[in-house]
Design a protein around this motif. Sequence first.
Motif: not given
Length: 245
Positions: A208-217, A240-245, A219-224, A134-138
Amino acid sequence: MNTYIEFAHIYDELMEDIDYYSWMDFIKYILDAYDKKPHDVLEMGCGTGNLTRLLCKEGYNVIAFDLSEDMLSIAYNKLDSYRSIQLLKQNMIDFNLNKEFDMVVSACDSINYITDYSELMKAFANVYSHLRPGGVFIFDVNSHYKLKNIIGNNTFVEDQEDVFYVWENEYDEVNNICEFYITFFVKEQSLYKRFEEIHVEKAYTSSEIENALRKSGFKNINVYNGYSKELPNEETERLTYLAMK
Ligand SMILES: C[S@@+](CC[C@H](N)C(=O)[O-])C[C@H]1O[C@@H](n2cnc3c(N)ncnc32)[C@H](O)[C@@H]1O
C-alpha cells in the motif's frame, strides 16, 4: 480527536529511549550515499521537535509543522535558540507552503496517524509537489506486523518515576486500524493528575505504501529496518522509507 494535548507535556519523558541522534545519523548516511546536499528541509509531524533540533544543528534551513498546538509549544521552547527554523500548525493531508524543499522527513510513525488510504495518497502527492526535482522523502511507519501483532489487542502498563500509564489497544482486523486508549497518571507535587487520550494509527502494508508513493510520482523507493542500513524482515517493527522525486 483527543490526541497530543496533555500528553505533549510528558512526551519527551516517555520517549527518552528513542535515540534521535542515530536517526539523524541514518538520514546523513542516506544523503551521503545518494550524494545529496539539502539546504531547505521540511519536517512533517515534528511533535516536540526532537529530530527538528538535530536538523537545525546540521545547519539546514528548516520548516517543521504539526497538527498539535501543545506539541508545537514544546518544540517552540526547545528550538528557541535556532534562527533557521520556522514552526507551523499544518495538516500533512492538505498543507500548502508555496515553497519547494530538497528534503522532506517525517519520523516516529506520524504517517500512521493518517488513517484513510486516500488521505495518505493526498499527503504523498503533497510532499511530491513540495519537493524540488531530485529531492528526497524519508519517513518511517509502525509496521503492519507491529500494530497487528505487538500492539494489537494488548494492554501495556508503564510505571516511571513521575508518570504511570495504562495503554489499552484495540485492533480492527477489517480496516487495519489500531486504537490506543491511554490513561495517564502524572505526579503533580504529592498528587497524581489523571487524563486520557485516544490515538488511532493505521497499519499500512508495504505494498500500500509503495503503491501510494509510486502513484504520486516517486521513484527509487527503498525500505529499511528502522533507522539502520539493514533490509526489513517480516518482524520489523519500524519501517523507514526513502523515496525520490
Ligand atoms: C508519535 S508523534 C511523533 C513526533 C515526532 N515526529 C517525533 O519524532 O517525536 C506523532 C506526531 O504526528 C502529529 N500528527 C498526527 N497527524 C498529523 C497530521 N495529519 N498532520 C500533522 N501532524 C500530525 C501528532 O500531532 C504528533 O505530534
